[in-house]
Design a protein around this motif. Structure first.
Motif, PDB file in Angstrom:
ATOM      1  N   TYR C  12       0.757  -1.027  -0.206  1.00 40.50           N
ATOM      2  CA  TYR C  12       0.127   0.002   0.086  1.00 40.50           C
ATOM      3  C   TYR C  12       0.968   1.236   0.008  1.00 40.50           C
ATOM      4  CZ  TYR C  12      -3.940  -3.061   0.727  1.00 40.50           C
ATOM      5  OH  TYR C  12      -4.992  -3.966   0.826  1.00 40.50           O
ATOM      6  N   VAL C  15       2.048   1.538  -3.951  1.00 45.95           N
ATOM      7  CA  VAL C  15       1.196   2.298  -4.477  1.00 45.95           C
ATOM      8  C   VAL C  15       0.566   3.582  -4.349  1.00 45.95           C
ATOM      9  CG1 VAL C  15      -1.125   1.439  -3.398  1.00 45.95           C
ATOM     10  CG2 VAL C  15      -1.361   1.806  -5.939  1.00 45.95           C
ATOM     11  N   ARG C  19       0.767   6.822  -6.763  1.00 48.22           N
ATOM     12  CA  ARG C  19      -0.338   7.913  -6.930  1.00 48.22           C
ATOM     13  C   ARG C  19       0.158   9.176  -6.799  1.00 48.22           C
ATOM     14  NH1 ARG C  19      -4.242  10.612  -3.972  1.00 48.22           N
ATOM     15  NH2 ARG C  19      -3.230  10.296  -1.858  1.00 48.22           N
ATOM     16  N   GLN C  23       1.447  12.770  -9.928  1.00 51.15           N
ATOM     17  CA  GLN C  23       1.183  14.359  -9.966  1.00 51.15           C
ATOM     18  C   GLN C  23       2.235  15.041  -9.673  1.00 51.15           C
ATOM     19  OE1 GLN C  23      -2.707  14.929  -7.775  1.00 51.15           O
ATOM     20  NE2 GLN C  23      -2.494  12.957  -7.052  1.00 51.15           N
ATOM     21  N   TYR C  46      -2.501  -2.418 -10.239  1.00 56.45           N
ATOM     22  CA  TYR C  46      -3.289  -1.395  -9.643  1.00 56.45           C
ATOM     23  C   TYR C  46      -4.063  -0.642 -10.589  1.00 56.45           C
ATOM     24  CZ  TYR C  46      -0.827  -2.265  -5.233  1.00 56.45           C
ATOM     25  OH  TYR C  46      -0.606  -2.855  -3.916  1.00 56.45           O
ATOM     26  N   PRO C  47      -5.244  -1.196 -10.836  1.00 61.40           N
ATOM     27  CA  PRO C  47      -5.984  -0.493 -12.014  1.00 61.40           C
ATOM     28  C   PRO C  47      -6.415   1.117 -11.939  1.00 61.40           C
ATOM     29  CG  PRO C  47      -7.261  -2.122 -10.852  1.00 61.40           C
ATOM     30  CD  PRO C  47      -5.927  -2.202 -10.310  1.00 61.40           C
ATOM     31  N   ASN C  48      -6.282   1.730 -10.537  1.00 59.63           N
ATOM     32  CA  ASN C  48      -6.237   3.072 -10.429  1.00 59.63           C
ATOM     33  C   ASN C  48      -5.173   3.759 -11.148  1.00 59.63           C
ATOM     34  OD1 ASN C  48      -4.394   2.084  -8.448  1.00 59.63           O
ATOM     35  ND2 ASN C  48      -4.570   4.234  -7.169  1.00 59.63           N
ATOM     36  N   LEU C  49      -4.176   3.072 -11.419  1.00 59.80           N
ATOM     37  CA  LEU C  49      -2.889   3.534 -12.071  1.00 59.80           C
ATOM     38  C   LEU C  49      -3.008   3.614 -13.693  1.00 59.80           C
ATOM     39  CD1 LEU C  49      -0.281   2.844  -9.811  1.00 59.80           C
ATOM     40  CD2 LEU C  49      -1.293   4.813  -9.692  1.00 59.80           C
ATOM     41  N   ARG C  50      -4.075   2.995 -14.121  1.00 58.59           N
ATOM     42  CA  ARG C  50      -4.313   2.922 -15.474  1.00 58.59           C
ATOM     43  C   ARG C  50      -4.245   4.219 -16.119  1.00 58.59           C
ATOM     44  NH1 ARG C  50      -5.865  -1.896 -18.131  1.00 58.59           N
ATOM     45  NH2 ARG C  50      -7.260  -0.645 -19.814  1.00 58.59           N
ATOM     46  N   HIS C  52      -1.765   6.107 -16.389  1.00 59.13           N
ATOM     47  CA  HIS C  52      -0.758   7.142 -15.585  1.00 59.13           C
ATOM     48  C   HIS C  52       0.815   6.227 -15.859  1.00 59.13           C
ATOM     49  CE1 HIS C  52      -3.222   9.913 -13.784  1.00 59.13           C
ATOM     50  NE2 HIS C  52      -4.423   8.981 -13.386  1.00 59.13           N
ATOM     51  N   ARG C 186      -0.646  -5.008   2.947  1.00 62.25           N
ATOM     52  CA  ARG C 186      -1.411  -5.633   2.026  1.00 62.25           C
ATOM     53  C   ARG C 186      -1.408  -7.204   2.036  1.00 62.25           C
ATOM     54  NH1 ARG C 186      -0.942  -6.818  -3.462  1.00 62.25           N
ATOM     55  NH2 ARG C 186      -2.981  -6.930  -4.542  1.00 62.25           N
ATOM     56  N   GLY C 287      -6.143  10.989   2.022  1.00 58.49           N
ATOM     57  CA  GLY C 287      -5.368  11.110   0.687  1.00 58.49           C
ATOM     58  C   GLY C 287      -4.530  12.417   0.848  1.00 58.49           C
ATOM     59  N   HIS C 339      -2.931  18.696  -2.917  1.00 57.26           N
ATOM     60  CA  HIS C 339      -4.479  18.535  -3.178  1.00 57.26           C
ATOM     61  C   HIS C 339      -4.901  18.356  -1.943  1.00 57.26           C
ATOM     62  CE1 HIS C 339      -2.033  14.610  -2.947  1.00 57.26           C
ATOM     63  NE2 HIS C 339      -3.151  14.238  -2.264  1.00 57.26           N
ATOM     64  N   LEU C 342      -9.855  13.764   0.451  1.00 54.89           N
ATOM     65  CA  LEU C 342     -11.219  13.093  -0.298  1.00 54.89           C
ATOM     66  C   LEU C 342     -12.289  13.196   0.691  1.00 54.89           C
ATOM     67  CD1 LEU C 342     -12.037  12.103  -3.210  1.00 54.89           C
ATOM     68  CD2 LEU C 342     -11.650   9.919  -1.938  1.00 54.89           C
TER      69      LEU C 342
END
Lengths: 344, 344, 344, 344
Positions: C12, C15, C19, C23, C46-50, C52, C186, C287, C339, C342
């Motif tokens: 974790y 990833v 993330r 940025q 890690y599909p959230n990074l697709r 990127h 994880r 976040g 940022h 969330l």
């Protein structure tokens, strides 16, 4: 007093059997086995059972000891009951198998979906599929029960009234099902972690899930012929519960679906047909051996939507297993299963 | 059969009373009131009760009807029991109040914390604080019971053995407590929304929470003198459960704390002192009328840490209320309360 | 553009580094290693990074390749950085270690708590504890950074103003800390399963947690002398977040604690002292690389309560690591970290 | 720099707009209104925004002030934009409406589903449905944008490739959709409480949900004719996320569905067609303006299953609104929206 053995009691269906049987006035757990936890007290592994089974420890599975029970539950991965059930039956012990080992009547189909040969095909002819709402009479005399899977219980109970009445287009049935994470068991898998399964939703096994042939087999019986079923299971961020959303074409718009469902389940102690317009919540059955069902015809169209909810660990597993025990041993069917669901 | 009335049964303690009493062999709910839901069937509001109370509907509260009961539970906001308890007692009906109305023995202190005058100070002398582990004998003969709050139950049961034994420095006790969201009730408040309380943790009311004087009152009794208590409640993203982490200085390092706790609660049916080194989980008491406790002395220092968990709706409210009923009416104390916790 | 390597990027914190760095306008991930996932695309795991990191795959760790980076992050279990850090430093590559390997200055204490000898004691003198609010100047010139643990970050930032000012009784400090489950990593452990950690709360490691010596070391520095600390961590059913509830005796009631905290952190970009009376929620930092703090003196007593919240994966790990990178490379400290959290 | 106003910024789409715009290099929030919270600082209501909007407070809505903005977002209940949009357009201010006010092209249908007359039918002809994947060219010149609903975004993006290609039997489309609780907004409703929506799953509005006509309208456009759609929304115990499971009959088994989808969305920055066999998770888009899609044909049958996930507050609301802003003002479409999703 029915003397009970449990094989493989360390998983979630095992602890749920213990929780339910602790309140059962006519059954007593005499032995519980687990290779990995042999010697450990049940209450040390599951602290919710402290004060209930303080003298019960896991033991190594042993046919001689298990054979001294009136009935043995298998709460094991598939394959285990294949290996042991025959010997137990020979010893005069009845078997209630919560695994998938005897759910499919066709050994070859079983082999195809489970990726290994069926280990006890000779027992298949006498195995009874333990869905009391369909097979109550057969259960009464059975020696070997295959307890239905969680998805199959919710899906079959929702579809059956339409199929038995011959109302649905059986060529295109859809079961869009949502399960809590406990359906994946207590195994330490990454996908079942709190941080993986929490706060998220996903479909899985869309290509083909092992419960598909089991549901299809049950629907074929109800329909009296072949069925075309699409089954899409989803993982939902809750511990317990299955919500089956079922779709079927019913061209006949004159039929009173609410009456049909109420009549079909009028004498069923554990199926609750809710009032017209209801939306059953899975929490309304949490911890209880109940299937709640509502039937809808949105916008008056051809497509009928049935909503069917159960607790996957109770009516979808251990509660249904105890219900089978009650029926097999001539006990009142509600014994040990009459408590209300935990809400909130 | 004890004839039971419930005033204000629409909240979470109300539905939990119904769930527990549905399994109680010697009690029967004859009337349940709610002004806002009068005429609505209980099972229409709480579908988990379908099949259990199909003929019971909410009615407008009415002293004449309630006065026909052997005992009336108040599951109401504070102030309501003040207004009605006297009349019911005059009618010969006993009262078990789950609200805060009779918990504090000092009417002025009550007024200060609840922001309104005490509505029934004349009843205070006979009100019994319904913590059976402390007041069992008084409860037996009581007509009016003040059921302890959820935090106070967990905190008192954890501190009491140390204080009664005179072991702790009473000037600096700390109760760092974590509660599930159901402790905030079923009211539609923004702070209790899924999207506000979920996936987050926060302290609240650090300046002073209404349960502070209640806990202090109980600790003073146990200590036989004044106490200095800091109480910090936290909101935790779970539905049920309180985890109290209690800190006290115990200079005497020769004392066997484990033995002390085990002895204190040896005969208590609903307090479980866990083995040394344990970390009780709130889920191990979910739905059950149990307080599980573990006692630690980290690094062998002066500071003792007691971990105490309950289900806030059961041992912290409705279960404890039923336990009081059993004691008051000479029933076996475990009646209706002997089921195991729901895990997972 | 800072060329970045990451060792052990499948967990974790790995990833989360990806993330955040996606940025970051002045840093670029050139290599990421994982023995078990070598050859797998980062975005496949890690599909959230697709979208990127579509051309970045895990590779087998290799000092030659890593040595071509300006800086290497270790997001590994303890022991790994011990083995590799020296070679990288020799190659002129700076190291930011998110593991515990260089957090304790005393190699023997490290060995005691981690159950194995320290693997690189010779590097300890130059390792800088990467808490910018304390060590910003040292970080600027550092080659080797030990990123603080999650609990230690939240606890130290909350206690430091009191200790640096010499206001607290340092002999009896208490840190009652609550963590989300992602703090456990994880790894596929039963205790981290959704059905084990969900809907429940528990303390753990009350006997002694590895973050205890790390927090104590930091508090000793701030206090300029020995401290007595009791640290009780708790597992909380949320994915991210740490809530530290800190207790300290401050006899001097004349001091303006709010002003003290505001002044201490006036120039800190990532510490937010909230208005008096506030109760920070962990979700308010989800976040984001922020620590929000509130200070209370309940009932005007001697005991001061500090509430300190962070996201354990950001300010408690990967965000703080990037903050260190910014400082080390002379970049604006907020770069890639500005940022908002969330919420909801 | 685009000068932005927000009407009704206290709900979840409002705070999400603020979160996204805080990172937008070419847009600046000049005014935000709320009658109920007028005078309150934005960061006092939403602590995640502390440090980002420290000088921005809610003000009473006022056309003169709003009219000074280049564009005004409506994050309001339905009906509000009806009342104000016309005046703003007259003042030369463009309008991006996140509510349902201008989504349906037929005022009578709107009136039927929303239970009140349409308040601005004269504006309907120029209102552009803000789904960039369909209407990008029209959005460029638009003055008034109706941002699609959350369910409609997920459902349309999943169905469109099949319908535009004329492949699906349009008479029997099914959208079985699961939403997180934030879709119900920040209103204090009992059904949205943590203890009501948590640990449970339910369908709702099976009879007819307001998003049904909106989805149907979009599908009719794609299909070039009438469609028969059954839409069953479900409430899921998570904060954010929509998972749409879509069913359509596609008799032509020769078509390469994967290629069809990939081609349709090849140039779309915010639609991610996942590899064949994928099961997108809602968490893979949490906080990000992305729709991830996978297409399946289970058992090679006639029924095609499309899985489509979005974050209901981002691609399903505020992110899509910002995407529209970028297009309208000739900015790079990804501006302020390029961050990765928060996972775990």
């Amino acid at each position: 007093m029915v003397k009970v053995g449990i094989v493989g009691g360390t998983g979630y269906t095992g602890v749920e059997l213990l929780r339910l049987l602790a309140q059962h006035p006519q059954a007593e757990v005499a032995v519980i086995t687990s290779r990995s936890e042999a010697g450990v007290k049940v209450a040390d592994m599951y602290p919710n059972l402290r004060g209930h089974y303080d003298n019960l420890s896991f033991s190594v599975p042993d046919v001689a000891t298990l054979g001294g029970c009136d009935v043995v539950f298998f709460a094991t991965p598939h394959g285990v009951a294949h290996a042991l059930a025959g010997e137990l039956l020979d010893a005069g012990t009845r078997v209630i198998d919560l695994s998938a080992d005897f759910r499919l009547q066709d050994a070859e189909e079983w082999a195809k979906w489970y990726g290994q040969p069926h280990g006890a095909p000779a027992l298949l002819p006498e195995a009874v599929y333990g869905l009391p709402e369909v097979n109550r009479e057969s259960i009464k005399g059975a020696r070997l029960i295959a307890v239905p899977g969680c998805y199959p219980t919710a899906a079959q109970l929702g579809f059956i009234p339409l199929l038995e009445a011959g109302l649905a287009d059986t060529s295109r049935l859809i079961a869009d099902c949502k399960s809590g994470v406990s359906g994946a068991g207590r195994g330490a898998k990454v996908g079942s972690l709190f941080c993986e399964a929490g706060e998220s939703m996903m479909a899985y096994s869309v290509k083909g899930h092992r419960h598909l042939p089991e549901i299809s087999q049950g629907l074929r019986r109800a329909a009296g012929g072949d069925v075309g079923l699409t089954f899409v299971p989803h993982l939902t961020p809750m511990i317990r519960g299955i919500h089956a959303t079922l779709y079927a074409n019913v061209a006949d718009k004159g039929v009173d679906l609410q009456a049909l469902f109420e009549k079909r389940y009028a004498n069923e102690p554990f199926v609750d047909v809710m009032p017209a317009g209801s939306h059953p919540e899975t929490r309304s059955v949490r911890g209880a051996n109940v299937c709640r069902i509502a039937v809808h015809r949105p916008q008056g169209g051809d497509l009928v939507v049935v909503l069917s909810v159960i607790d996957n660990l109770v009516k979808g597993a251990s509660g249904q297993a105890v219900q089978n025990l009650n029926i097999m041993f001539g006990l009142e069917e509600r014994l040990g299963l009459s408590h209300a669901a935990l809400l909130p």
